[in-house]
Design a protein around this motif. Structure first.
Motif, short mmCIF file in Angstrom:
data_model
loop_
_atom_site.label_atom_id
_atom_site.label_comp_id
_atom_site.label_asym_id
_atom_site.label_seq_id
_atom_site.Cartn_x
_atom_site.Cartn_y
_atom_site.Cartn_z
N PRO A 58 36.33 -5.62 -67.23
CA PRO A 58 35.95 -5.66 -65.81
C PRO A 58 35.50 -7.04 -65.31
N TRP A 59 35.43 -8.04 -66.20
CA TRP A 59 34.97 -9.36 -65.77
C TRP A 59 35.98 -10.03 -64.85
N ARG A 60 35.45 -10.68 -63.84
CA ARG A 60 36.26 -11.46 -62.90
C ARG A 60 35.60 -12.83 -62.76
N PHE A 61 36.33 -13.87 -63.11
CA PHE A 61 35.78 -15.22 -63.12
C PHE A 61 36.18 -15.96 -61.84
N VAL A 62 35.20 -16.55 -61.18
CA VAL A 62 35.45 -17.31 -59.96
C VAL A 62 34.95 -18.74 -60.19
N LEU A 63 35.86 -19.69 -60.25
CA LEU A 63 35.48 -21.10 -60.36
C LEU A 63 35.07 -21.60 -58.98
N VAL A 64 33.82 -21.99 -58.87
CA VAL A 64 33.27 -22.41 -57.58
C VAL A 64 33.42 -23.93 -57.48
N GLU A 65 34.40 -24.36 -56.72
CA GLU A 65 34.75 -25.78 -56.66
C GLU A 65 34.55 -26.40 -55.28
N LEU B 52 22.44 -27.11 -60.91
CA LEU B 52 23.43 -27.05 -59.83
C LEU B 52 23.82 -28.41 -59.29
N ASP B 53 22.94 -29.40 -59.40
CA ASP B 53 23.25 -30.71 -58.81
C ASP B 53 24.17 -31.55 -59.68
N ASP B 54 24.20 -31.30 -60.98
CA ASP B 54 24.93 -32.18 -61.89
C ASP B 54 26.07 -31.53 -62.67
N ALA B 55 25.98 -30.23 -62.92
CA ALA B 55 27.00 -29.57 -63.76
C ALA B 55 28.38 -29.72 -63.14
N PRO B 56 29.36 -30.20 -63.88
CA PRO B 56 30.70 -30.38 -63.31
C PRO B 56 31.43 -29.08 -63.03
N VAL B 57 31.04 -28.01 -63.73
CA VAL B 57 31.71 -26.71 -63.55
C VAL B 57 30.68 -25.67 -63.15
N GLN B 58 30.99 -24.93 -62.10
CA GLN B 58 30.17 -23.79 -61.71
C GLN B 58 31.06 -22.56 -61.68
N LEU B 59 30.58 -21.51 -62.30
CA LEU B 59 31.40 -20.32 -62.54
C LEU B 59 30.61 -19.07 -62.19
N ALA B 60 31.12 -18.29 -61.25
CA ALA B 60 30.52 -17.00 -60.93
C ALA B 60 31.27 -15.91 -61.70
N VAL B 61 30.51 -15.02 -62.33
CA VAL B 61 31.11 -13.92 -63.07
C VAL B 61 30.77 -12.62 -62.35
N PHE B 62 31.81 -11.91 -61.95
CA PHE B 62 31.64 -10.65 -61.24
C PHE B 62 32.10 -9.49 -62.11
N CYS B 63 31.54 -8.33 -61.83
CA CYS B 63 31.99 -7.08 -62.45
C CYS B 63 32.78 -6.30 -61.42
N ASP B 64 34.01 -5.96 -61.75
CA ASP B 64 34.85 -5.14 -60.87
C ASP B 64 34.47 -3.68 -61.10
N GLU B 65 33.61 -3.17 -60.25
CA GLU B 65 33.08 -1.82 -60.45
C GLU B 65 34.04 -0.73 -60.01
N VAL B 66 35.16 -1.09 -59.42
CA VAL B 66 36.13 -0.09 -58.99
C VAL B 66 37.45 -0.21 -59.77
N THR B 67 37.42 -0.96 -60.87
CA THR B 67 38.65 -1.13 -61.64
C THR B 67 39.15 0.20 -62.20
N GLY B 68 40.45 0.36 -62.18
CA GLY B 68 41.06 1.53 -62.80
C GLY B 68 41.38 1.29 -64.26
N GLN B 69 41.27 0.04 -64.70
CA GLN B 69 41.54 -0.29 -66.10
C GLN B 69 40.57 0.47 -66.99
N GLY B 70 41.10 1.11 -68.01
CA GLY B 70 40.26 1.88 -68.92
C GLY B 70 40.14 3.35 -68.55
N HIS B 71 40.56 3.70 -67.30
CA HIS B 71 40.57 5.10 -66.87
C HIS B 71 39.22 5.78 -67.03
#
Length: 212
Positions: free
Chosen positions: A55-62, A101-120
């Protein structure tokens, strides 16, 4: 060596890796090498998940605006959190470095897809929170993989998850689980930063085990 078999040297190095997995807040701003983030996310995707739901969904915040919005959310939430403390504890809190937040070159938000049908729905009828726990497994896998590459990870939880979700314009049904900063650490420490800063020592394992 047979597949899935690891020798004593590997086990010792793995224990060392876990010990060095620190929550990093002080980053060098240098960009990470091409393809490294994608490599780390591919490893994270191998994490276990309830019912193989992934259910993980990765969003690269650029984007500059998105990052500025997240930083503003952190500053507001941090000021509100400070107001909960008084006296010496408030002074200690105010001195803490709580986000990169001021210096890290990569910022990544991790979401949970709570309505995924994967896994039934397998394995979450009585414990639907297993979807979010699965995302945490992916985050921990990412964290260890990053440390093995010399990359630090910091988990920023002092922000408004609804506000950040709106800023990032993700699909309905996605819930923010983590906002992560990634980059090469400015400093290397084996002990936790909060321990060094006098917030609280890490307690021993014996206080966390019960026998029934």
């Amino acid at each position: 060596m047979p597949a899935g078999t690891f020798d004593a040297t590997f086990r010792d190095r793995f224990a060392e890796l876990v010990a060095w997995r620190r929550d990093v807040r002080r980053f060098r701003p240098d960009p990470l090498s091409d393809g490294l983030v994608e490599k780390l996310l591919a490893i994270a995707h191998q994490a276990p998940s309830v019912g193989n739901s992934q259910p993980w969904r990765f969003v690269l915040v650029e984007g500059t605006d998105a990052r500025a919005g997240v930083r503003a959310s952190f500053l507001t939430a941090n000021a509100e959190a400070l107001s909960d403390y008084t006296g010496d504890r408030a002074g200690t809190y105010a001195r803490l470095k709580l986000a990169g937040l001021d210096d890290a070159p990569v910022q990544l938000a991790v979401f949970c897809d709570e309505v995924t049908g994967q896994g039934h729905g397998l394995g979450r009828r009585t414990m639907p929170e297993m979807l979010a726990y699965s995302c945490v497994c992916a985050i921990n896998t990412l964290w260890l993989a990053a440390r093995a590459e010399g990359i630090g990870v910091g988990w920023v939880s002092i922000l408004d998850p609804r506000e950040v979700t709106g800023l990032l314009d993700v699909p309905d049904g996605w819930r923010l689980v983590a906002y992560l900063c990634l980059g090469r650490p400015l400093e290397e420490h084996l002990d936790p930063e909060l321990e060094r800063a006098g917030w609280q020592d890490r307690e021993g394992l014996e206080t966390r085990i019960l026998h029934r």
